[in-house]
Structure formats: structure tokens, C-alpha cells
Scaffold this active site. Structure first.
Site, PDB file in Angstrom:
ATOM      1  N   ILE A 170       0.871  -1.182   0.000  1.00 50.14           N
ATOM      2  CA  ILE A 170       0.000   0.000   0.000  1.00 50.14           C
ATOM      3  C   ILE A 170       0.903   1.225   0.000  1.00 50.14           C
ATOM      4  CG2 ILE A 170      -1.821   1.324   1.143  1.00 50.14           C
ATOM      5  CD1 ILE A 170      -2.799  -1.185   2.490  1.00 50.14           C
ATOM      6  N   ASP A 208       8.816   2.544  -3.720  1.00 51.77           N
ATOM      7  CA  ASP A 208       7.949   3.685  -4.030  1.00 51.77           C
ATOM      8  C   ASP A 208       8.051   4.074  -5.512  1.00 51.77           C
ATOM      9  OD1 ASP A 208       7.150   4.300  -1.281  1.00 51.77           O
ATOM     10  OD2 ASP A 208       9.170   5.103  -0.987  1.00 51.77           O
TER      11      ASP A 208
HETATM   12  C1  IPD Z   1       4.940   7.234   1.180  1.00 56.13           C
HETATM   13  C2  IPD Z   1       4.135   7.917   0.117  1.00 56.13           C
HETATM   14  C3  IPD Z   1       4.306   9.422   0.194  1.00 56.13           C
HETATM   15  C4  IPD Z   1       5.753   9.827   0.084  1.00 56.13           C
HETATM   16  C5  IPD Z   1       6.578   9.119   1.145  1.00 56.13           C
HETATM   17  C6  IPD Z   1       6.388   7.610   1.048  1.00 56.13           C
HETATM   18  P1  IPD Z   1       4.019   4.871   2.089  1.00 56.13           P
HETATM   19  O1  IPD Z   1       4.843   5.820   1.035  1.00 56.13           O
HETATM   20  O2  IPD Z   1       4.510   7.484  -1.168  1.00 56.13           O
HETATM   21  O3  IPD Z   1       3.607  10.087  -0.847  1.00 56.13           O
HETATM   22  O4  IPD Z   1       5.852  11.226   0.237  1.00 56.13           O
HETATM   23  O5  IPD Z   1       7.929   9.461   0.926  1.00 56.13           O
HETATM   24  O6  IPD Z   1       7.113   6.993   2.093  1.00 56.13           O
HETATM   25  O7  IPD Z   1       4.705   5.059   3.429  1.00 56.13           O
HETATM   26  O8  IPD Z   1       2.619   5.353   2.111  1.00 56.13           O
HETATM   27  O9  IPD Z   1       4.194   3.490   1.529  1.00 56.13           O
END
Ligand code: IPD
Length: 266
Positions: free
Chosen positions: A89, A214
Site C-alpha cells: 500500500i 515507491d
Molecule cells: C509514502 C508515500 C508518500 C511519500 C513518502 C512515502 P508509504 O509511502 O509514497 O507520498 O511522500 O515518501 O514513504 O509510506 O505510504 O508506503
């Protein structure tokens, strides 16, 4: 076991849909079981773990010698040269609050090169896919990035890490970027930011501090949609910076981020 990128994509899509369904269907129970990771604001729900388990177990049954790198479970060893990179997620905070903007991100590497990727939003049913060299798609329709040439006319997105010192640095950079662009969105899921840049809902995206799960799938989707995807100062996209911008504004945005030392600091 096949290593044909289009076949790997097909399996990735099937698994991303299943993981997304699980997350969407179990949200009410899952958000009651929240724990924290790196900081008190970095949350993980029972659904992050269950969705990851679903994908890891399916892959170990279907392709037992592949490696799986997952956000919640770390890396399982393989030997086939194929590595699956999973964020079960992405946008966990959106998920927690019932905001319909989160995704399963699943990329497939062969010998260290990402060859296929999918980002699936289980709420909207939108799904972005790419196979290296074969273009990018949203729900199987080809997509292209924006053709903007003036940084002042760009809608950009970024995101923030979970640690306070990193956020303070990101806020200082943002304070200088914001007056130089049309506007900014902080939508809360890096993989979807990349996909939205790929299909022109955003012009460009940058963020410091991302993990591979990501940006692995979204980065390929961006590159296949025509964006330049990189780090700063000749670096590959990585933890210091992921920048995705159309050719026409890439140099200007890259120069601005370098001038601001956006890749430095905590
Ligand atoms: C996060 C999201 C967020 C980004 C963070 C990530 P997660 O992932 O993608 O938009 O700004 O750097 O860590 O924690 O929801 O899997």
C-alpha cells in the site's frame, strides 16, 4: 519459468489487483490495527502486511526461485535473476484516512534492470502499466507526458518523508520551488504521483528520501511515457532524489533542485 517481460507484467497485474482488492475490502478492520515504523507518523496497517503476504506467498508458489523485496517484509533470497519490488500500500496515510488515493506498486527486475511495472489504485480501478521499450498505459490505453516547456507553467508534485529533520529540509526547498511553478500538489502516494506525471495529470514530480518500492514501477512508467527520470548531478533515481520531468522543463527543474541542494541533508 518465463522471464519474458510481457509475461512478468501479466503476473504482476494479477497480483497487484488481488492485493488491492484485499486492502480495499479489509480497510475498516485493518485501520484498527495500526503500528508505527521509522517514526510515530510512519504508519503500517494490518492490510499493508496482509497484502504483502498475499503477493509474497503467491510468488513463492508460482516462481520459487525469484527474489521478492517488499516494503514490510524486507528481501527474500532467490537465484533466478528476477526480483519483484513491492509496495503493498503506497499512500498508507491516505488509506488510513479513507482518502481514495493509494496504490499497490509492483515492479519486476531482470538482472538488475526494471523491465515491467504496474501501479494499481483499487478504489478508482485505474491501473498504469509499462514494459521496458514498449510504452506506458493507463487501463491499457497508451499515455504520454505533458509537453510543457516553461517551468513557470508546471503543476508539480512532491512528497515528504516521515522524519522531522528531513521534513524541515524538504520544506525549505519547497519554499523556493513554489514561487517558480504554476502550483503544487501533495497527493500522498509517490507511485501515483509518478503515474499522474506519466499521463499528464501532473507535469513533473520530485522527492527526496524515497525507497525503491515507491518508485521502481512508477519510474519505468514515467520513462516509457516520455519523461526524463533521474537523480541529481548525474545520479540515478534513488534515495537522494527521484526527479521525473518532461524534456522541456527537465533542465530548469534539475538546475533549481541542484541550486537548492535538494538532495543533501537528512
Ligand atoms: C509514502 C508515500 C508518500 C511519500 C513518502 C512515502 P508509504 O509511502 O509514497 O507520498 O511522500 O515518501 O514513504 O509510506 O505510504 O508506503
Amino acid at each position: 519459468t518465463p522471464t519474458e517481460p510481457s509475461e512478468l507484467l501479466e503476473l504482476a497485474v494479477t497480483l497487484a489487483r488481488q492485493a488491492g482488492e484485499l486492502a480495499r475490502n479489509t480497510r475498516v478492520e485493518a485501520i484498527g490495527r495500526v503500528t508505527t515504523k521509522s517514526t510515530a507518523t510512519d504508519v503500517v496497517t494490518a492490510a499493508d502486511k496482509a497484502a504483502e503476504r498475499l503477493v509474497v506467498e503467491a510468488l513463492s508458489a508460482i516462481r520459487p526461485s525469484d527474489t521478492v523485496l517488499g516494503e514490510e517484509g524486507g528481501e527474500s533470497p532467490g537465484g533466478s535473476g528476477v526480483r519483484w519490488i513491492l509496495d503493498p500500500i503506497d499512500g498508507t496515510v491516505n488509506y488510513l484516512y479513507g482518502l481514495p488515493h493509494y496504490a499497490v506498486s509492483l515492479a519486476v527486475e531482470v538482472d538488475g534492470i526494471v523491465v515491467a511495472g504496474v501501479v494499481h489504485n483499487p478504489v478508482t480501478g485505474e491501473e498504469w502499466t509499462a514494459v521496458r521499450g514498449a510504452g506506458a498505459f493507463r487501463n491499457w490505453e497508451p499515455i504520454r507526458c505533458s509537453q510543457v516547456t516553461d517551468l513557470g507553467q508546471t503543476l508539480i508534485a512532491t512528497g515528504f518523508g516521515y522524519a522531522a529533520d528531513r521534513r524541515a529540509h524538504q520544506a525549505r526547498v519547497l519554499a523556493e520551488v513554489l514561487p517558480r511553478v504554476r502550483d503544487l500538489r501533495r497527493n500522498g502516494a509517490a507511485s501515483l504521483d509518478l503515474c499522474w506525471a506519466a499521463d499528464g495529470r501532473l507535469d513533473a514530480y520530485y522527492e527526496k528520501g524515497l525507497s525503491l518500492w515507491d518508485h521502481a514501477a512508477g519510474g519505468l512508467i514515467c520513462a516509457e511515457a516520455g519523461l526524463v527520470v533521474s537523480g541529481l548531478r548525474g545520479a540515478a533515481p534513488g534515495p537522494e532524489m527521484v526527479l521525473a520531468a518532461p524534456r522541456g522543463v527537465y533542465d530548469a527543474l534539475h538546475a533549481l533542485l541542484v541550486e537548492l541542494d535538494a538532495d543533501a541533508g537528512p
